[in-house]
Scaffold this motif. Structure first.
Motif, PDB file in Angstrom:
ATOM      1  N   HIS A 187       0.490  -3.839  -5.350  1.00 46.33           N
ATOM      2  CA  HIS A 187       0.339  -2.565  -5.733  1.00 46.33           C
ATOM      3  C   HIS A 187      -0.903  -2.151  -5.344  1.00 46.33           C
ATOM      4  O   HIS A 187      -1.995  -2.615  -5.765  1.00 46.33           O
ATOM      5  CB  HIS A 187       0.770  -2.491  -7.365  1.00 46.33           C
ATOM      6  CG  HIS A 187       2.089  -2.680  -7.672  1.00 46.33           C
ATOM      7  ND1 HIS A 187       2.475  -2.517  -8.944  1.00 46.33           N
ATOM      8  CD2 HIS A 187       3.340  -2.992  -6.979  1.00 46.33           C
ATOM      9  CE1 HIS A 187       3.720  -2.839  -9.205  1.00 46.33           C
ATOM     10  NE2 HIS A 187       4.333  -3.290  -7.900  1.00 46.33           N
ATOM     11  N   GLU A 214      -3.468  -5.069  -7.028  1.00 48.98           N
ATOM     12  CA  GLU A 214      -2.834  -5.954  -8.108  1.00 48.98           C
ATOM     13  C   GLU A 214      -2.174  -7.011  -7.162  1.00 48.98           C
ATOM     14  O   GLU A 214      -1.070  -6.886  -6.562  1.00 48.98           O
ATOM     15  CB  GLU A 214      -1.897  -5.437  -8.944  1.00 48.98           C
ATOM     16  CG  GLU A 214      -2.278  -4.246  -9.602  1.00 48.98           C
ATOM     17  CD  GLU A 214      -1.193  -3.294 -10.375  1.00 48.98           C
ATOM     18  OE1 GLU A 214      -0.312  -3.883 -11.144  1.00 48.98           O
ATOM     19  OE2 GLU A 214      -1.478  -2.159 -10.283  1.00 48.98           O
ATOM     20  N   GLU A 226       0.075   4.769  -7.266  1.00 50.05           N
ATOM     21  CA  GLU A 226       0.268   3.632  -7.028  1.00 50.05           C
ATOM     22  C   GLU A 226       1.177   3.301  -6.019  1.00 50.05           C
ATOM     23  O   GLU A 226       2.507   3.586  -5.989  1.00 50.05           O
ATOM     24  CB  GLU A 226       0.739   3.139  -8.360  1.00 50.05           C
ATOM     25  CG  GLU A 226       0.881   1.441  -8.656  1.00 50.05           C
ATOM     26  CD  GLU A 226       0.871   1.090  -9.902  1.00 50.05           C
ATOM     27  OE1 GLU A 226       0.780   1.824 -10.978  1.00 50.05           O
ATOM     28  OE2 GLU A 226       1.532   0.059 -10.246  1.00 50.05           O
TER      29      GLU A 226
HETATM   30 MG    MG Z   1       0.982  -1.806 -11.194  1.00 46.74          MG
END
Ligand code: MG
Ligand code: ADP
Length: 739
Positions: A342, A215, A471
């Protein structure tokens, strides 16, 4: 004198969004248009060449030169149909970007003219004159040259008029000079180790892939304003700037309406990214003003890393077209959130099993537990190394400040998974054996089917389980994800291989024992449970569900033996710990020599970044800030003087009291700045003579970097009192709220 600042602010206000026309086709139709993907291979390559390429890509088969020649011919045809005239090997040196050197297709035809030529040899290998890429001395000590070699698992793509061939970059003696080579080796290692472990559960599995969904967070700043900030231009971040009265305290930016100019940029970016085969999915505003995020659908890790690198360079280009500059730096502005990337990571099999997702049967759930726990084992054993893998001079601003994620690597699992692990751990193994010995039904701890509750999330954990993946949130926005992925996949590969070995030994030890035949479960099942129980206990210190910012956590983490170091250059040392060297060399990911060389680069890069910031701040202090403050001070002095000319001394004193105070404050702050800049220069001089890169980086961290903050503090105070009309640099309120 016209103030450049007001000019650029006024211009920024006037800018209109570009009118970006969507292509006539739907995204599903233009997706991958500029990629020589399987579909194009099928179309442009002879059948047996196509089959061979599939074998090369899927099974790592050797690529022969005659096949490469045939592939080159097909590629050239496709490329020329798309107006391509040049080709380049595209690689990822140890700077945080990508590199390319373009050559045109044209060659002498031997008859006085030119023809377009492209052969397999040119795809497979190239020798960029790469002596100026950082190599930590590998090339100077061993072989002068480096070469780039095709990575056929990542498809060739077109940018403008150039065919880009993803490659690894290695020295002639075989050492990796880039991120891709060790990444591919780590992916191989985790594939081998995870496939072995999968065979306990699913004998048909042939391959395990690591998957990555990143991300990407970023800031956009108007280009005119950007150009009036030498610090942003030269260092990627603002070295000074007082908080804007309004910043993110209203929480009104997150998921808010995307401004028109930004919307146009995003649309343009996404169209181009989709054409390049980057599966863009999500876009939204982030927490800080002018901060945004783009996330694609996850992909196989090597491809996902390439796509992220490609996207970052595409962003830079498209932003300029829209009159913006994209800031990928982790902390461009003090006082508001920084940017991360992330890394959503998981493993899945060629048979379609997601190894970190719970399943329906007890066997699936046990497999789930094994992969969760062994991931934690890897992260636990190498928590310091994982932190090193995401650390950089710029990401250091984000970690450990009161902003996600904290600088101690720990893992949040959520209530259900935590309870499941506790349940398995606590089942009394003696009771189990005894029950078995008496010929009774084995009391295997029932492993319940679990449905992960997606709302059970901890937003601040650096390594959080999120339902079917982990994550890794500590990765920086500017970083090459490969660095984190190399460390993570290696750590998990090591843990899985070690697990497999211990389970095998345990199976051998108990398989003759009738106790372990309860009709329902075999020795393998028992062995796995035994070992996993051990590991649940061992890796417990890495599990943490609480507040990562409390002082108690630092104390507690130290007690647990977790790495709590905060100094960036010291954290890099973790790469040279015995445990790291052993792991990387055992798995064939990196040799000690490579690790040493790469650390040299890390330390050198750290030093250079701080050095540049120190120079820029020194210059700006002396030739932007002090002159402006002094000029304003003179105006005030003139006013005070005039007061005394016009009024009786008592009255004049009273009337000019405020100005006198400001005059004094300016005098004090400018003199502080002057002294501090001198100290800064001194500290640099002292550090610069240190020959050893490691010691030098530490000196820069300990003696140079802290001065930057001290100087900034003084400047930011001046910004508050000096007449706004003469302040030369666009202020935070202008940089952050103008579209
Ligand atoms: Mg995330
Ligand atoms: P959030 O912001 O809630 O964390 P996003 O939807 O922004 O979630 O991003 C989630 C990312 O995780 C996406 O890139 C998604 O494709 C990716 N992802 C989902 N499942 C997996 C998986 N099994 N392996 C790797 N990445 C995954």
């Amino acid at each position: 004198m016209a103030n450049l600042r007001f000019q650029v602010v006024a211009e920024a206000f006037k800018k209109k969004p570009l009118d970006i026309k969507a292509p006539a086709e739907r995204p599903s139709e233009y997706f991958g248009k500029k990629v020589f993907n399987r579909e194009k291979m099928y179309k442009y390559l002879p059948k047996q060449v196509y089959n061979k390429m599939i074998d090369v890509m899927d099974n790592g088969a050797r690529l022969d030169l005659d096949v490469a020649d045939a592939v080159a011919a097909g590629m050239k045809q496709w490329a020329t149909e798309n107006d391509v005239t040049h080709y380049t090997h595209w690689f990822q040196p140890l700077t945080e970007g990508t590199a390319e050197k373009h050559d045109s297709f044209v060659e002498h035809d031997g008859k006085g003219g030119m023809i377009e030529e492209f052969s397999g040899k040119l795809i497979v290998q190239q020798e960029p004159d790469a002596s100026s890429f950082p190599s930590g001395g590998i090339r100077s000590t061993f072989e002068a040259r480096g070469y780039s070699a095709w990575d056929p698992t990542s498809p060739v793509f077109i940018i403008d008029d150039t065919l880009c061939i993803p490659t690894v970059f290695i020295s002639y003696s075989g050492e990796a000079l880039d991120y891709k080579a060790p990444l591919l080796r780590s992916l191989h290692a985790v594939n081998v180790a995870a496939t072995d472990v999968c065979h306990f559960f699913y004998p048909n599995v042939k391959k395990v892939f690591s998957t990555l969904g990143w991300e990407q967070e970023y800031f956009l700043v108007d280009e005119g304003l950007y150009s009036a900030r030498p610090d942003l231009l030269l260092t990627g971040r603002t070295l000074m700037g007082h908080d804007s009265a309004k910043n993110q305290q209203m929480d009104d930016h997150y998921f808010g309406t995307i401004p028109d100019r930004v919307q146009a940029f995003m649309k343009d970016l996404e169209i181009q990214a989709l054409e390049l085969g980057i599966p863009c999915k999500t876009r939204h505003n982030e927490v800080a003003p002018n901060q945004f995020e783009l996330a694609p659908i996850f992909e196989e890790t090597n491809l996902a890393v390439d796509h992220n690198m490609l996207l970052m360079s595409l962003m830079r280009k498209v932003a300029r077209k829209h009159g913006f500059r994209v800031l990928l730096h982790e902390k461009p502005f003090a006082g508001i959130n920084g940017s991360g990337k992330h890394n959503n990571w998981s493993l899945s099999t060629d048979t379609g099993v997601r190894l970190h997702a719970p399943g329906k049967t007890q066997e699936d759930t046990l497999r789930f537990v094994v992969f969760i726990v062994e991931t934690l084992m890897g992260v636990y054993r190498h928590n310091g190394l994982l932190k090193a893998s995401i650390m950089s001079a710029s990401n250091a601003h984000r970690l450990g400040a009161n902003e996600a994620p904290p600088a101690i690597i720990s893992s949040f699992l959520g209530k259900q998974v935590s309870e499941l692990l506790d349940h398995i751990e606590k089942a009394d193994p003696d009771a189990l054996t005894m029950a078995g010995k008496q010929g009774m039904k084995m009391d295997i701890p029932e492993i319940p089917e679990i449905m992960i509750d997606n709302t059970d999330r901890n937003r601040t954990s650096p390594f959080a389980f999120t339902g079917n993946r982990f994550e890794f949130r500590a990765v920086g926005s500017e970083a090459n994800c490969a660095s984190a992925m190399i460390a993570l996949n290696s750590a998990v590969a090591e843990a899985l291989a070690d697990f497999k070995q211990r389970v095998d030994a345990r199976i051998a030890a108990i398989s003759g024992d009738e106790t372990f035949r309860d009709g329902k479960h075999n020795a393998t099942y028992h062995a796995i449970l035994d070992i996993i129980r051990e590991d649940i206990a061992t890796c417990k210190p890495i599990r943490f569900d609480g507040n990562g910012y409390s002082d108690e956590w630092v104390v507690e983490a130290e007690k647990r033996g977790l790495d709590t170091e905060k100094s960036c250059p010291v954290i890099f040392e973790r790469y040279l710990d015995k445990a790291s060297i052993d792991m990387f060399s055992k798995l064939g990911v990196m040799t000690e020599k490579e690790l040493e060389a790469r650390n040299e680069v890390k330390w050198e890069t750290y030093t250079k970044k701080i050095q540049i910031e120190a120079r820029v701040l020194g210059d700006l202090s002396i030739n932007h800030i002090i002159p402006v403050a002094t000029r304003y001070q003179s105006q005030l002095l003139e006013n005070v003087h005039n007061m005394h000319v016009s009024f009786a001394s008592d009255k004049a004193d009273k009337l000019s009291a405020r100005n006198v105070k400001i005059i004094e404050e300016i005098a004090e702050r400018t003199s502080n700045i002057e002294t501090m800049v001198e100290e800064l220069v001194e500290a640099r001089k002292k550090a610069n003579v240190i020959a050893d890169e490691h010691t030098k980086a530490i000196a820069y961290h300990d003696t140079v970097a802290p001065k930057l903050d001290e100087i900034r503090y003084q400047i930011d105070k001046l910004e508050l009192i000096v007449d706004d009309a003469c302040w030369p640099l666009p202020k935070y309120r202008e940089l952050l709220f103008i579209r």
